[in-house]
Scaffold this motif. Structure first.
Motif, PDB file in Angstrom:
ATOM      1  N   ASP A  46       1.349  -1.404   0.080  1.00 50.24           N
ATOM      2  CA  ASP A  46      -0.376   0.356  -0.315  1.00 50.24           C
ATOM      3  C   ASP A  46       0.971   1.203   0.074  1.00 50.24           C
ATOM      4  OD1 ASP A  46      -2.208   2.015   0.432  1.00 50.24           O
ATOM      5  OD2 ASP A  46      -2.701   1.409   2.336  1.00 50.24           O
ATOM      6  N   ALA A  47       1.642   1.186   1.073  1.00 51.46           N
ATOM      7  CA  ALA A  47       2.428   2.991   1.303  1.00 51.46           C
ATOM      8  C   ALA A  47       4.150   2.130   1.700  1.00 51.46           C
ATOM      9  CB  ALA A  47       1.660   3.757   1.953  1.00 51.46           C
ATOM     10  N   PHE A  48       4.806   2.988   0.431  1.00 47.80           N
ATOM     11  CA  PHE A  48       6.185   2.422   1.938  1.00 47.80           C
ATOM     12  C   PHE A  48       6.954   3.490   0.830  1.00 47.80           C
ATOM     13  CE2 PHE A  48      10.555   0.315   0.766  1.00 47.80           C
ATOM     14  CZ  PHE A  48      10.597  -0.097   2.205  1.00 47.80           C
ATOM     15  N   GLY A  49       7.561   4.014   2.256  1.00 43.83           N
ATOM     16  CA  GLY A  49       8.583   5.208   2.104  1.00 43.83           C
ATOM     17  C   GLY A  49      10.021   5.120   2.788  1.00 43.83           C
ATOM     18  N   ILE A  50      10.968   5.506   2.196  1.00 48.66           N
ATOM     19  CA  ILE A  50      12.333   5.715   2.290  1.00 48.66           C
ATOM     20  C   ILE A  50      12.950   7.220   3.067  1.00 48.66           C
ATOM     21  CG2 ILE A  50      15.271   4.910   2.393  1.00 48.66           C
ATOM     22  CD1 ILE A  50      13.234   2.760   2.809  1.00 48.66           C
ATOM     23  N   PHE A  51      13.195   7.406   3.932  1.00 46.52           N
ATOM     24  CA  PHE A  51      13.540   9.101   4.144  1.00 46.52           C
ATOM     25  C   PHE A  51      15.229   9.055   3.377  1.00 46.52           C
ATOM     26  CE2 PHE A  51      10.676   8.687   7.475  1.00 46.52           C
ATOM     27  CZ  PHE A  51       9.892   9.861   7.580  1.00 46.52           C
ATOM     28  N   HIS A  52      14.896  10.180   3.486  1.00 44.85           N
ATOM     29  CA  HIS A  52      16.915  10.699   3.079  1.00 44.85           C
ATOM     30  C   HIS A  52      18.291  10.929   3.542  1.00 44.85           C
ATOM     31  CE1 HIS A  52      15.827  13.509  -0.556  1.00 44.85           C
ATOM     32  NE2 HIS A  52      14.172  13.470   0.424  1.00 44.85           N
ATOM     33  N   ASN A  53      18.871  10.413   3.669  1.00 45.37           N
ATOM     34  CA  ASN A  53      20.044   9.395   4.072  1.00 45.37           C
ATOM     35  C   ASN A  53      19.917   8.348   5.100  1.00 45.37           C
ATOM     36  OD1 ASN A  53      22.269  11.058   2.583  1.00 45.37           O
ATOM     37  ND2 ASN A  53      21.392  13.100   4.557  1.00 45.37           N
ATOM     38  N   GLU A  54      18.538   7.820   4.938  1.00 42.58           N
ATOM     39  CA  GLU A  54      19.182   6.748   5.684  1.00 42.58           C
ATOM     40  C   GLU A  54      18.241   5.521   5.747  1.00 42.58           C
ATOM     41  OE1 GLU A  54      13.499   3.652   7.759  1.00 42.58           O
ATOM     42  OE2 GLU A  54      13.682   6.006   6.123  1.00 42.58           O
ATOM     43  N   LEU A  55      19.116   5.083   6.540  1.00 37.55           N
ATOM     44  CA  LEU A  55      19.457   3.190   6.496  1.00 37.55           C
ATOM     45  C   LEU A  55      18.846   2.440   6.601  1.00 37.55           C
ATOM     46  CD1 LEU A  55      22.656   1.388   7.358  1.00 37.55           C
ATOM     47  CD2 LEU A  55      21.061  -0.026   7.367  1.00 37.55           C
ATOM     48  N   ARG A  56      18.050   1.533   5.421  1.00 36.54           N
ATOM     49  CA  ARG A  56      16.675   0.800   6.361  1.00 36.54           C
ATOM     50  C   ARG A  56      16.648  -0.932   5.645  1.00 36.54           C
ATOM     51  NH1 ARG A  56      11.159   1.040   5.558  1.00 36.54           N
ATOM     52  NH2 ARG A  56      11.220   3.517   6.242  1.00 36.54           N
ATOM     53  N   VAL A  57      16.568  -2.041   6.109  1.00 35.38           N
ATOM     54  CA  VAL A  57      17.102  -2.886   5.925  1.00 35.38           C
ATOM     55  C   VAL A  57      15.692  -4.030   6.224  1.00 35.38           C
ATOM     56  CG1 VAL A  57      17.857  -5.145   7.347  1.00 35.38           C
ATOM     57  CG2 VAL A  57      18.968  -2.805   7.973  1.00 35.38           C
ATOM     58  N   ILE A  58      15.594  -4.251   4.725  1.00 32.69           N
ATOM     59  CA  ILE A  58      14.181  -5.557   4.365  1.00 32.69           C
ATOM     60  C   ILE A  58      15.011  -6.663   4.739  1.00 32.69           C
ATOM     61  CG2 ILE A  58      12.782  -5.642   2.390  1.00 32.69           C
ATOM     62  CD1 ILE A  58      13.841  -2.833   1.534  1.00 32.69           C
ATOM     63  N   ILE A  59      14.100  -7.712   5.161  1.00 35.79           N
ATOM     64  CA  ILE A  59      14.484  -8.634   5.628  1.00 35.79           C
ATOM     65  C   ILE A  59      12.753  -9.516   5.663  1.00 35.79           C
ATOM     66  CG2 ILE A  59      15.332  -8.961   7.943  1.00 35.79           C
ATOM     67  CD1 ILE A  59      13.908  -9.102   9.555  1.00 35.79           C
ATOM     68  N   GLY A  60      12.854 -10.919   5.583  1.00 32.91           N
ATOM     69  CA  GLY A  60      11.947 -11.646   5.139  1.00 32.91           C
ATOM     70  C   GLY A  60      12.636 -13.080   4.074  1.00 32.91           C
ATOM     71  N   PRO A  61      11.136 -14.304   4.051  1.00 37.87           N
ATOM     72  CA  PRO A  61      11.750 -15.339   4.014  1.00 37.87           C
ATOM     73  C   PRO A  61      11.582 -15.489   2.618  1.00 37.87           C
ATOM     74  CG  PRO A  61       9.132 -15.701   4.329  1.00 37.87           C
ATOM     75  CD  PRO A  61      10.150 -14.357   5.084  1.00 37.87           C
ATOM     76  N   ASN A  62      12.499 -16.856   2.426  1.00 35.41           N
ATOM     77  CA  ASN A  62      12.551 -16.537   0.237  1.00 35.41           C
ATOM     78  C   ASN A  62      11.681 -16.173  -0.404  1.00 35.41           C
ATOM     79  OD1 ASN A  62      15.671 -17.213   0.947  1.00 35.41           O
ATOM     80  ND2 ASN A  62      15.309 -19.368   0.823  1.00 35.41           N
ATOM     81  N   GLY A  63      11.663 -15.829  -1.137  1.00 37.60           N
ATOM     82  CA  GLY A  63      10.137 -15.741  -1.798  1.00 37.60           C
ATOM     83  C   GLY A  63       9.828 -14.489  -1.504  1.00 37.60           C
ATOM     84  N   ALA A  64       9.222 -13.800  -0.113  1.00 40.28           N
ATOM     85  CA  ALA A  64       9.129 -12.340   0.444  1.00 40.28           C
ATOM     86  C   ALA A  64       8.068 -11.390  -0.549  1.00 40.28           C
ATOM     87  CB  ALA A  64       9.396 -12.175   1.539  1.00 40.28           C
ATOM     88  N   GLY A  65       9.305 -11.288  -1.443  1.00 40.01           N
ATOM     89  CA  GLY A  65       9.117 -10.161  -2.442  1.00 40.01           C
ATOM     90  C   GLY A  65      10.389  -8.798  -2.853  1.00 40.01           C
ATOM     91  N   LYS A  66      11.764  -8.942  -1.562  1.00 42.32           N
ATOM     92  CA  LYS A  66      12.387  -7.927  -1.814  1.00 42.32           C
ATOM     93  C   LYS A  66      13.430  -7.916  -2.770  1.00 42.32           C
ATOM     94  CE  LYS A  66      14.788 -11.064   1.250  1.00 42.32           C
ATOM     95  NZ  LYS A  66      14.055 -12.616   1.151  1.00 42.32           N
ATOM     96  N   THR A  67      13.723  -8.739  -3.262  1.00 41.98           N
ATOM     97  CA  THR A  67      14.610  -8.822  -4.313  1.00 41.98           C
ATOM     98  C   THR A  67      13.681  -7.859  -5.281  1.00 41.98           C
ATOM     99  OG1 THR A  67      15.708 -10.570  -4.145  1.00 41.98           O
ATOM    100  CG2 THR A  67      15.482  -9.914  -6.151  1.00 41.98           C
ATOM    101  N   THR A  68      11.955  -7.990  -6.208  1.00 47.38           N
ATOM    102  CA  THR A  68      11.314  -8.088  -6.692  1.00 47.38           C
ATOM    103  C   THR A  68      11.036  -6.449  -6.401  1.00 47.38           C
ATOM    104  OG1 THR A  68       9.848  -9.877  -6.498  1.00 47.38           O
ATOM    105  CG2 THR A  68       9.300  -7.896  -7.373  1.00 47.38           C
ATOM    106  N   LEU A  69      11.184  -5.966  -5.053  1.00 45.13           N
ATOM    107  CA  LEU A  69      10.669  -4.773  -4.322  1.00 45.13           C
ATOM    108  C   LEU A  69      12.072  -3.531  -4.666  1.00 45.13           C
ATOM    109  CD1 LEU A  69       9.458  -3.046  -1.882  1.00 45.13           C
ATOM    110  CD2 LEU A  69      11.947  -2.729  -2.232  1.00 45.13           C
ATOM    111  N   CYS A  70      13.153  -4.361  -5.247  1.00 43.61           N
ATOM    112  CA  CYS A  70      14.501  -3.618  -5.300  1.00 43.61           C
ATOM    113  C   CYS A  70      14.449  -3.554  -7.049  1.00 43.61           C
ATOM    114  CB  CYS A  70      15.685  -3.917  -5.083  1.00 43.61           C
ATOM    115  SG  CYS A  70      16.568  -4.379  -3.627  1.00 43.61           S
ATOM    116  N   ASP A  71      14.094  -4.651  -7.745  1.00 42.96           N
ATOM    117  CA  ASP A  71      13.827  -4.972  -9.209  1.00 42.96           C
ATOM    118  C   ASP A  71      13.050  -3.272  -9.563  1.00 42.96           C
ATOM    119  OD1 ASP A  71      15.117  -6.859  -9.464  1.00 42.96           O
ATOM    120  OD2 ASP A  71      13.994  -8.656  -9.701  1.00 42.96           O
TER     121      ASP A  71
END
Length: 267
Positions: A46-71
């Motif tokens: 629905d909504a996902f934001g990263i602030f300027h100069n923030e370090l955000r970590v994304i975790i989750g099981p295989n197939g969670a959509g992490k790589t797709t998000l970066c894609d």
């Protein structure tokens, strides 16, 4: 760009820090994102934001959509529905090359460096405008370029390997070299995929230190499975599961979330 008519799914409530016109508030902002592959819903955010100069970590099981998000952020994959905003601009339909030019750098899990070139030569190729063969034939490094390269290599403990061909570097050193090469292009956003994979404990600690140092100069999104490494980063954590945002907050908070324990940490 692929577009499909879909029935808007039922979604989790928006996190309270995502306000109206949030695309102007965050460096990176995703709104109403759906990504489908042959009927399979890989992302539903629905909504996902990263602030300027923030370090955000994304975790989750295989197939969670992490790589797709970066894609979808880097332009490698089109969204089925929704919008992607970067630095206030809508980049949903922008090409992968143009997104990189706007300041999005990406490091994949397996380091991609030129084995036959020395550490210094790899860094030279990473300088702005050096990615094409013909410009490299005529380009001369400036004193500022050399100072930037040497300063960065000292920062990642590679100064002693200046003239060493990349093929002789350890896996950890190759990771640091690729991150350093990305920094040479002065990106606004770094997408870093599993930087701790295959590292020794000492290399893992040094990599965490490097990312924490870079946080004040760049916005960084880290995809990671190593929970000890995530703890060392001591940053906001977003948990994905089956393409949806399952939890968001400090590592301590998400570790105590029953849904996260069931879907990921308890495995």
């Amino acid at each position: 760009m692929n577009t499909k008519t879909t029935t808007k799914p039922t979604r989790n409530p928006e996190p309270d820090y995502y306000a109206d016109e949030a695309e102007l508030k965050f460096l990176l902002y995703l709104r109403d994102i759906v990504v489908e592959f042959d009927g399979f819903r890989a992302l539903d955010i629905d909504a996902f934001g990263i602030f300027h100069n923030e370090l955000r970590v994304i975790i989750g099981p295989n197939g969670a959509g992490k790589t797709t998000l970066c894609d979808i952020v880097s332009g490698k994959t089109d969204v089925t529905a929704g919008r992607v905003y970067f630095d206030g601009d809508d980049i949903t339909a922008v090409s992968e090359t143009d997104i990189a030019k706007r300041g999005v750098g990406r490091k994949f899990q397996t380091p991609t460096v030129f084995d036959s070139l020395t550490v210094y030569e790899n860094m030279e190729l990473a300088l702005p405008g050096r990615q094409k063969v013909i410009p490299n034939l005529w380009s001369k490094e400036t004193r500022d370029d050399r100072d930037r390269i040497l300063t960065m290599l000292e920062r990642v403990s590679l100064l002693q390997a200046l003239h060493t061909p990349a093929r002789y570097l350890s896996h950890g050193q190759r990771q640091w070299l690729e991150i350093s090469m990305l920094i040479m292009a002065r990106p606004k956003l770094l997408l870093v995929d599993e930087p701790a994979a295959g590292l020794t404990d000492e290399e893992t600690a040094l990599t965490a230190e490097l990312l924490l140092e870079l946080r004040g100069e760049h916005t960084i999104v880290v995809i990671e499975h190593d929970m000890e490494f995530v703890r060392q980063l001591d940053s906001r954590v977003t948990v994905l599961n089956e393409g949806k945002m399952l939890a968001d907050g400090t590592m301590e908070k998400v570790q105590q979330d029953p849904q996260v324990i069931e879907a990921y940490l308890g495995r």
